[in-house]
Design an enzyme around this catalytic site. Sequence first.
Site, PDB file in Angstrom:
ATOM      1  CG  HIS A  81      52.506  -4.736 -89.243  1.00  0.00           C
ATOM      2  ND1 HIS A  81      53.598  -5.072 -88.470  1.00  0.00           N
ATOM      3  CD2 HIS A  81      52.633  -3.417 -89.523  1.00  0.00           C
ATOM      4  CE1 HIS A  81      54.360  -4.009 -88.294  1.00  0.00           C
ATOM      5  NE2 HIS A  81      53.794  -2.984 -88.917  1.00  0.00           N
ATOM      6  CD  GLU A  84      53.407   3.183 -90.633  1.00  0.00           C
ATOM      7  OE1 GLU A  84      52.467   3.951 -90.889  1.00  0.00           O
ATOM      8  OE2 GLU A  84      53.618   2.726 -89.485  1.00  0.00           O
TER       9      GLU A  84
END
Length: 204
Positions: free
Chosen positions: A8, A83
């Site tokens: 990201h 994550e």
Amino acid sequence: MLFYIIRHGETEWNALRKVQGCADIPLAEEGIRLAHQTGEALKDVSFDICFTSPLKRARKTAELVLGDRKDSVPMIEDTRIQEINFGVLEGARSRDEHGNIINEQMCVFFNDPDHFRRPAGGENIRDICRRTRSFWLEKTADPALQDKTILIASHGCAVRALLQNVYPEGTPFWNGCVPPNCSVNIIEVTNGHPVFLAQDKVYH
């Protein structure tokens, strides 16, 4: 089968060097700019499907990379590429203004990740490698995906965990560094055999 695996764009917590993990922090202006820039570089790639972490910074990155294609390319959230969960460590500052690691547990995480102890309420490296491997094995074995070009939007540690399925045996977990924001790893998989076409590529 062609994978474009992207980390990201930058968030405010990235800039502040805070432990982010599963905290759902949105992209900062710089992260949005980077994602647009990456999307422009990949505008001629004919993506068939996108798998994204459900965290908003990853999903928004995928949307910006896809641009005008986002309504025609199916986007599927998968928690296995979310994550690593840092539990009680999330929100703590990990580095000082000079980039030096100031949190003892995060020092282990970055320098000796195999010995990073699972924080209260969180995960360790084995945990995230296990769930990302489940994702990798499922997708690379799916007959419906064998001729597809696939975008994966994920996170720094999750990307490195996922790529453990591609790196030669014995490669250190971080492979030299944390993947830069909006970096892209391109992998071609033929008959189950993965080959890198690009590693940690950042489009300027």
